[in-house]
Design an enzyme around this catalytic site. Sequence first.
Site, PDB file in Angstrom:
ATOM      1  N   GLU B  49       0.985  -0.924   0.138  1.00 26.13           N
ATOM      2  CA  GLU B  49      -0.001  -0.030   0.012  1.00 26.13           C
ATOM      3  C   GLU B  49       0.899   1.317  -0.081  1.00 26.13           C
ATOM      4  O   GLU B  49       1.718   1.415   0.899  1.00 26.13           O
ATOM      5  CB  GLU B  49      -0.870  -0.112   1.107  1.00 26.13           C
ATOM      6  CG  GLU B  49      -2.184   0.823   1.090  1.00 26.13           C
ATOM      7  CD  GLU B  49      -2.794   0.453   2.143  1.00 26.13           C
ATOM      8  OE1 GLU B  49      -3.427  -0.367   2.542  1.00 26.13           O
ATOM      9  OE2 GLU B  49      -2.990   1.392   2.923  1.00 26.13           O
ATOM     10  N   ASP B  60      -4.984  10.960   9.205  1.00 21.35           N
ATOM     11  CA  ASP B  60      -3.791  10.528   9.622  1.00 21.35           C
ATOM     12  C   ASP B  60      -3.172  10.802  11.038  1.00 21.35           C
ATOM     13  O   ASP B  60      -3.309  12.191  11.326  1.00 21.35           O
ATOM     14  CB  ASP B  60      -2.675  10.747   8.762  1.00 21.35           C
ATOM     15  CG  ASP B  60      -2.882   9.602   7.565  1.00 21.35           C
ATOM     16  OD1 ASP B  60      -2.914   8.244   7.814  1.00 21.35           O
ATOM     17  OD2 ASP B  60      -2.968  10.084   6.293  1.00 21.35           O
ATOM     18  N   TYR B 175     -11.642  -2.374   2.840  1.00 24.40           N
ATOM     19  CA  TYR B 175     -10.730  -2.009   3.813  1.00 24.40           C
ATOM     20  C   TYR B 175     -11.496  -1.635   5.027  1.00 24.40           C
ATOM     21  O   TYR B 175     -12.531  -0.665   5.009  1.00 24.40           O
ATOM     22  CB  TYR B 175      -9.976  -0.718   3.400  1.00 24.40           C
ATOM     23  CG  TYR B 175      -8.808  -0.118   4.224  1.00 24.40           C
ATOM     24  CD1 TYR B 175      -9.000   0.000   5.593  1.00 24.40           C
ATOM     25  CD2 TYR B 175      -7.401  -0.050   3.679  1.00 24.40           C
ATOM     26  CE1 TYR B 175      -7.708   0.262   6.304  1.00 24.40           C
ATOM     27  CE2 TYR B 175      -6.347   0.353   4.364  1.00 24.40           C
ATOM     28  CZ  TYR B 175      -6.815   0.539   5.780  1.00 24.40           C
ATOM     29  OH  TYR B 175      -5.721   0.741   6.533  1.00 24.40           O
TER      30      TYR B 175
END
Lengths: 404, 270
Positions: B49, B60, B175
Amino acid sequence: MTALRPNDYSAFPDAAGRFGDYGGRFVAETLMPLVLELEQAYAAARADPGFQAELNGYLTHYVGRPSPLYFAERLTEKFGGAKIYFKREELNHTGAHKINNCMGQILLARRMGKTRIIAETGAGQHGVASATVCARFGLPCIVYMGAVDVERQKPNVFRMNLLGAEVRPVTAGQATLKDAMNEALRDWVTNVDDTYYMIGTAAGPHPYPAMVRDFQSVIGAESRSQLLEMEGRLPDAVIACVGGGSNAIGMFHPFLGDESVRLIGVEAAGYGLDKLHAASITGGRPGVLHGNKTYLLQDSDGQIQDAHSISAGLDYPGIGPEHAWLNDIGRAEYRTCTDAEALDAFAMCAELEGIIPALESAHAIAKVGQLAQEVGKGGIVALCLSGRGDKDVGTVAAALGRSI
Amino acid sequence: MSRIDACFSRLKAQRRSAFVAYVMAGDPDPAASLQIIKALPGAGADIIELGFPFSDPMADGPAIQLAAQRALKAGMTLVKTLDLARAFRVGDQTTPIVLMGYLNPVFIYGYDRFAQDAAQAGVDGLIIVDCPPEEADPLADALDAAGVSLVRLAAPTTDDKRLPAVLRRASGFVYYVSVAGVTGVKEADAEGVRPAVERVRKASGLPVAVGFGVKTPERAAAVARVADAVVVGSVLVEEIAGALASGADPAPPLLAAAARLADAVHAAGG
């Protein structure tokens, strides 16, 4: 560039949160259900006369509405054109228009059963307004603020602390407003059950741009009826400064259907459009940031660039999506004002009208003379004086090379 | 069969889960980054990834924020990320590469042109954090036409009512974001995510990868017993930060950490 203008502006945004191609809901999947929940809760509140009555009560007795519409006679004389009116949002509790939105959102958060409020702030005005309503309703308030802004807006940090809010400095990225917004989004995605994110401008994922606009539309709605009462007619033009654009969209929106009324937004040109600035429409192009598609300052790789304005409240590399759309369809017009022009207007307003304006509002004041001359004698121009300038005296003194 | 589908069917036959190694393209610089991704399959990564940097990574945590800043400082762009994928693909025809990042760089690149260039560079899938299904169709159309998967994300807040909308047009794998939060901060509870993984697998008919909260080999093994793939990113890019701080070559510690995680995932069985 000019797309078809709608007959009914109140039909926007559409069900997907779009103003034309702008707006939308570009958030992480974790946040999507929360954004949808907020949309439903806001739609229900908006349709509830009890909610509106409660909000109006606080706006009257706590915020101090309606704010006056004031004929700026000496400024009018100076330019010799149209009559210039100021919508006095700086007379609101906490000294700016920001409280209109915070009062609406805190009542909504309470209605939704949320117990923790987070907010982002640049200059600290939205942070102070958020801390104020949280104190009033006894809810904990966490304000994310870029570490650079914490340093340059110390009095507002102290005010927020006095009001019981926790100010968390953000050191990530450039440590200014956009980074504070990133950090607030990170908090929200981490605390999904109890937290309400109180966005301070008419940007972010749907429903924020529409909701903040609705809460700020009291500015334009009052101005419209005050002008009808005082002058017996609508203004020829309305002008306001634009960062994220909440005071401007609040001023513009009630006039959108009045096609004879020109709408002028003033973006911050900072050091100049060929240098560092914050003029997203004039100097940027469409992209996706902070949950919405809109004009952004960015490079050829889509990286968001540093904005600069002497006014911390305009120091943001994007703009609310409704402004992006109003620009593209030609309904509103966006001009720019440099730091130096804003400083001159700040002094001029203080000296001629006895009103020290916020540096944000000074950007609109800097362009109102030219607009009054364009409209001409016999015409009427209304300016949104979005905030008072007490918070800016240190910045202005430093820019003039004086010590306080 | 796509490289992603081939990878999962091969692992299924071996009764193993996939170890997905996340690194940021261009971190700490493009040359070192290429060296790292070329060595990841040898360290046990089944899928790479590859993050592409964005100035405002809202989803993040600090580790990947700093990785993006290092990459941007080293001149990384989305165009150069595709160069990196292309360079990797020269020597490796089987390991899937999935790019992960935020929408704006792809939007600015142009969806159609990006999809064609990505396919040509040997990219197999794309994960866009800030593009929920409500906004995904224009991008999905472009990627479909080029044969690149748009990997969908499901989260702890995605309820049964919403799940079908999230999985519409899903391909490659799904995911599952195992914690409500940003990358690399909270830790996932493997047993806690089991029902969600089973729900998503059943609804999608696709393999389910779990990421966002996996830090240790022990936790990676526990998640591997539940999920079809385990994604680890923050602790890998932290190895780069650590090596840079001491003036060392970042590749060896990162690859050693990847190997420990890969071994744990593979030993756990699928």
